[in-house]
Design a protein around this motif. Sequence first.
Motif, PDB file in Angstrom:
ATOM      1  N   PRO A 142      33.950  36.855  51.894  1.00  0.00           N
ATOM      2  CA  PRO A 142      34.748  35.621  51.917  1.00  0.00           C
ATOM      3  C   PRO A 142      33.891  34.381  52.154  1.00  0.00           C
ATOM      4  O   PRO A 142      34.198  33.303  51.621  1.00  0.00           O
ATOM      5  N   GLY A 143      32.803  34.527  52.920  1.00  0.00           N
ATOM      6  CA  GLY A 143      31.910  33.397  53.162  1.00  0.00           C
ATOM      7  C   GLY A 143      31.170  32.980  51.899  1.00  0.00           C
ATOM      8  O   GLY A 143      30.990  31.782  51.635  1.00  0.00           O
ATOM      9  N   ILE A 144      30.716  33.963  51.099  1.00  0.00           N
ATOM     10  CA  ILE A 144      30.063  33.648  49.831  1.00  0.00           C
ATOM     11  C   ILE A 144      31.055  32.962  48.901  1.00  0.00           C
ATOM     12  O   ILE A 144      30.715  32.010  48.184  1.00  0.00           O
ATOM     13  N   ALA A 145      32.302  33.445  48.910  1.00  0.00           N
ATOM     14  CA  ALA A 145      33.348  32.817  48.090  1.00  0.00           C
ATOM     15  C   ALA A 145      33.588  31.375  48.527  1.00  0.00           C
ATOM     16  O   ALA A 145      33.725  30.471  47.681  1.00  0.00           O
ATOM     17  N   ASP A 204      31.440  29.418  49.982  1.00  0.00           N
ATOM     18  CA  ASP A 204      30.281  28.634  49.546  1.00  0.00           C
ATOM     19  C   ASP A 204      30.407  28.259  48.065  1.00  0.00           C
ATOM     20  O   ASP A 204      30.049  27.147  47.662  1.00  0.00           O
ATOM     21  N   ALA A 205      30.891  29.191  47.254  1.00  0.00           N
ATOM     22  CA  ALA A 205      31.046  28.925  45.816  1.00  0.00           C
ATOM     23  C   ALA A 205      32.031  27.787  45.592  1.00  0.00           C
ATOM     24  O   ALA A 205      31.785  26.892  44.756  1.00  0.00           O
ATOM     25  N   ILE A 206      33.120  27.790  46.318  1.00  0.00           N
ATOM     26  CA  ILE A 206      34.096  26.706  46.197  1.00  0.00           C
ATOM     27  C   ILE A 206      33.487  25.387  46.675  1.00  0.00           C
ATOM     28  O   ILE A 206      33.716  24.323  46.083  1.00  0.00           O
ATOM     29  N   ALA A 207      32.662  25.443  47.720  1.00  0.00           N
ATOM     30  CA  ALA A 207      31.992  24.236  48.216  1.00  0.00           C
ATOM     31  C   ALA A 207      31.028  23.681  47.176  1.00  0.00           C
ATOM     32  O   ALA A 207      30.878  22.458  47.052  1.00  0.00           O
ATOM     33  N   VAL A 208      30.371  24.561  46.411  1.00  0.00           N
ATOM     34  CA  VAL A 208      29.499  24.108  45.326  1.00  0.00           C
ATOM     35  C   VAL A 208      30.320  23.348  44.286  1.00  0.00           C
ATOM     36  O   VAL A 208      29.927  22.267  43.825  1.00  0.00           O
ATOM     37  N   LEU A 209      31.472  23.904  43.915  1.00  0.00           N
ATOM     38  CA  LEU A 209      32.341  23.202  42.965  1.00  0.00           C
ATOM     39  C   LEU A 209      32.736  21.834  43.515  1.00  0.00           C
ATOM     40  O   LEU A 209      32.744  20.833  42.781  1.00  0.00           O
ATOM     41  N   ILE A 260      37.502  35.116  45.006  1.00  0.00           N
ATOM     42  CA  ILE A 260      37.803  33.737  44.623  1.00  0.00           C
ATOM     43  C   ILE A 260      39.090  33.684  43.806  1.00  0.00           C
ATOM     44  O   ILE A 260      39.946  32.815  44.027  1.00  0.00           O
ATOM     45  N   GLY A 261      39.237  34.616  42.868  1.00  0.00           N
ATOM     46  CA  GLY A 261      40.432  34.631  42.033  1.00  0.00           C
ATOM     47  C   GLY A 261      41.706  34.813  42.821  1.00  0.00           C
ATOM     48  O   GLY A 261      42.765  34.271  42.459  1.00  0.00           O
ATOM     49  N   SER A 262      41.624  35.581  43.920  1.00  0.00           N
ATOM     50  CA  SER A 262      42.823  35.837  44.725  1.00  0.00           C
ATOM     51  C   SER A 262      43.072  34.746  45.759  1.00  0.00           C
ATOM     52  O   SER A 262      44.220  34.390  46.034  1.00  0.00           O
ATOM     53  N   ARG A 263      41.991  34.157  46.330  1.00  0.00           N
ATOM     54  CA  ARG A 263      42.141  33.177  47.411  1.00  0.00           C
ATOM     55  C   ARG A 263      42.242  31.736  46.916  1.00  0.00           C
ATOM     56  O   ARG A 263      42.819  30.881  47.591  1.00  0.00           O
ATOM     57  N   TYR A 264      41.627  31.452  45.777  1.00  0.00           N
ATOM     58  CA  TYR A 264      41.561  30.070  45.296  1.00  0.00           C
ATOM     59  C   TYR A 264      42.033  29.991  43.841  1.00  0.00           C
ATOM     60  O   TYR A 264      41.315  29.481  42.970  1.00  0.00           O
ATOM     61  N   PRO A 265      43.242  30.447  43.545  1.00  0.00           N
ATOM     62  CA  PRO A 265      43.687  30.510  42.150  1.00  0.00           C
ATOM     63  C   PRO A 265      43.740  29.150  41.468  1.00  0.00           C
ATOM     64  O   PRO A 265      43.591  29.059  40.247  1.00  0.00           O
ATOM     65  N   ASP A 266      43.921  28.083  42.251  1.00  0.00           N
ATOM     66  CA  ASP A 266      44.008  26.747  41.661  1.00  0.00           C
ATOM     67  C   ASP A 266      42.659  26.203  41.214  1.00  0.00           C
ATOM     68  O   ASP A 266      42.587  25.185  40.524  1.00  0.00           O
ATOM     69  N   ARG A 267      41.564  26.906  41.558  1.00  0.00           N
ATOM     70  CA  ARG A 267      40.226  26.462  41.179  1.00  0.00           C
ATOM     71  C   ARG A 267      39.637  27.291  40.041  1.00  0.00           C
ATOM     72  O   ARG A 267      38.502  27.056  39.623  1.00  0.00           O
ATOM     73  N   VAL A 268      40.414  28.261  39.560  1.00  0.00           N
ATOM     74  CA  VAL A 268      39.872  29.271  38.647  1.00  0.00           C
ATOM     75  C   VAL A 268      40.540  29.200  37.278  1.00  0.00           C
ATOM     76  O   VAL A 268      41.769  29.266  37.167  1.00  0.00           O
ATOM     77  N   LEU A 269      39.704  29.082  36.228  1.00  0.00           N
ATOM     78  CA  LEU A 269      40.195  29.149  34.850  1.00  0.00           C
ATOM     79  C   LEU A 269      40.120  30.560  34.292  1.00  0.00           C
ATOM     80  O   LEU A 269      40.849  30.909  33.358  1.00  0.00           O
ATOM     81  N   VAL A 309      31.962  33.853  37.286  1.00  0.00           N
ATOM     82  CA  VAL A 309      31.337  35.063  36.765  1.00  0.00           C
ATOM     83  C   VAL A 309      30.517  35.687  37.887  1.00  0.00           C
ATOM     84  O   VAL A 309      29.692  35.004  38.506  1.00  0.00           O
ATOM     85  N   GLY A 310      30.733  36.974  38.150  1.00  0.00           N
ATOM     86  CA  GLY A 310      29.994  37.613  39.227  1.00  0.00           C
ATOM     87  C   GLY A 310      29.567  39.019  38.873  1.00  0.00           C
ATOM     88  O   GLY A 310      30.306  39.763  38.236  1.00  0.00           O
ATOM     89  N   HIS A 311      28.353  39.377  39.301  1.00  0.00           N
ATOM     90  CA  HIS A 311      27.810  40.713  39.061  1.00  0.00           C
ATOM     91  C   HIS A 311      27.697  41.468  40.374  1.00  0.00           C
ATOM     92  O   HIS A 311      27.203  40.937  41.372  1.00  0.00           O
ATOM     93  N   SER A 312      28.173  42.718  40.388  1.00  0.00           N
ATOM     94  CA  SER A 312      28.019  43.618  41.533  1.00  0.00           C
ATOM     95  C   SER A 312      28.623  42.989  42.788  1.00  0.00           C
ATOM     96  O   SER A 312      29.828  42.806  42.868  1.00  0.00           O
ATOM     97  N   MET A 313      27.801  42.633  43.788  1.00  0.00           N
ATOM     98  CA  MET A 313      28.303  41.906  44.955  1.00  0.00           C
ATOM     99  C   MET A 313      29.010  40.624  44.513  1.00  0.00           C
ATOM    100  O   MET A 313      30.039  40.237  45.079  1.00  0.00           O
ATOM    101  N   GLY A 314      28.464  39.978  43.485  1.00  0.00           N
ATOM    102  CA  GLY A 314      29.119  38.794  42.932  1.00  0.00           C
ATOM    103  C   GLY A 314      30.454  39.134  42.291  1.00  0.00           C
ATOM    104  O   GLY A 314      31.359  38.299  42.248  1.00  0.00           O
ATOM    105  N   GLY A 315      30.586  40.372  41.782  1.00  0.00           N
ATOM    106  CA  GLY A 315      31.868  40.826  41.252  1.00  0.00           C
ATOM    107  C   GLY A 315      32.912  40.931  42.340  1.00  0.00           C
ATOM    108  O   GLY A 315      34.087  40.572  42.144  1.00  0.00           O
ATOM    109  N   LEU A 316      32.484  41.431  43.505  1.00  0.00           N
ATOM    110  CA  LEU A 316      33.367  41.423  44.679  1.00  0.00           C
ATOM    111  C   LEU A 316      33.789  39.991  44.987  1.00  0.00           C
ATOM    112  O   LEU A 316      34.960  39.714  45.277  1.00  0.00           O
ATOM    113  N   THR A 317      32.823  39.084  44.910  1.00  0.00           N
ATOM    114  CA  THR A 317      33.077  37.693  45.290  1.00  0.00           C
ATOM    115  C   THR A 317      34.030  36.997  44.337  1.00  0.00           C
ATOM    116  O   THR A 317      34.931  36.267  44.770  1.00  0.00           O
ATOM    117  N   VAL A 318      33.872  37.200  43.028  1.00  0.00           N
ATOM    118  CA  VAL A 318      34.740  36.469  42.094  1.00  0.00           C
ATOM    119  C   VAL A 318      36.177  36.991  42.125  1.00  0.00           C
ATOM    120  O   VAL A 318      37.110  36.217  41.874  1.00  0.00           O
TER     121      VAL A 318
END
Length: 267
Positions: free
Chosen positions: A76-79, A81-86, A109-118, A97-106
């Motif tokens: 959740p912390g990596i997620a 941070d990703a929103i903070a980058v945006l 993000i898709g579940s917690r921040y749906p309004d930021r995700v296309l 787009v996320g790979h492996s651990m990044g796949g967990l993260t995206v």
Amino acid sequence: MPFVKANTHSLHYSDSHPDGPPTPNGLTFLFIHGLGSSQNYYFPVIPHLTSKHRCVTIDTYGSARSAYTNDPISIPGIAADAIAVLDELKISKAVVVGHSMGGLTVTEIGSRYPDRVLGVVAIGPTHPSEMLVTVMSKRSETVLETGMESMANSIPSAAVGSRSTPLHKAFIRELLLGQDPKGYAALCRAISTAQPADYAAVQAPFLLIAGEEDKSASMEGCEHIFQNVSSKNKSLEVLKGVGHWHCIEAADEVGSLIAQLADGIVV
């Protein structure tokens, strides 16, 4: 080198089009790499996108050029941070787009921040399991004792598929040797303590790319994630002869699949 402030972290990043997508219908993509990797993992893929779309790649906190400063790390912390980058780059919405651990993260993000995700692209996403806890706990202990050499000497051969080449393995080895052992260990702990995202809350267009010979992100786990996301527009693609390092082992196929997803997203 360009850095962006993400909460309390300074993250190294690259931005293909800082002024926005180069075409009227272009999208913005945010790429999040996996354990032992960096933003460079995606550079064989993004040329399939940059003629139309903006591509932002980051080194997650504790990885590569984003220095580890002893903060605890969680998915959740990596997620967050990703929103903070945006936010810092003034991007209202992106395809994540996320790979492996990044796949967990995206998926997080898709579940917690749906309004930021296309859209959500999960490449070899790891689904939390008891086996994952065991593997990550052992890796954390190993790198703190012996450094990154042990990972660099084993993972490039063990985690790829039958189509991989010596050049692919050399690239993976270099990614691993570029890690701070303490940051890598902290990320191992983040994975070992991760909880599954609320997959049913993911409703954006969803693409899951799996490797037929992936031993790290099991097909069973990938299918579980895919079956449980609620997206009406979703696709599961399996790459033959590919292991866990999809964007290196099959860059053109991955790039084409992501470009196809982008073509179906209307801003």
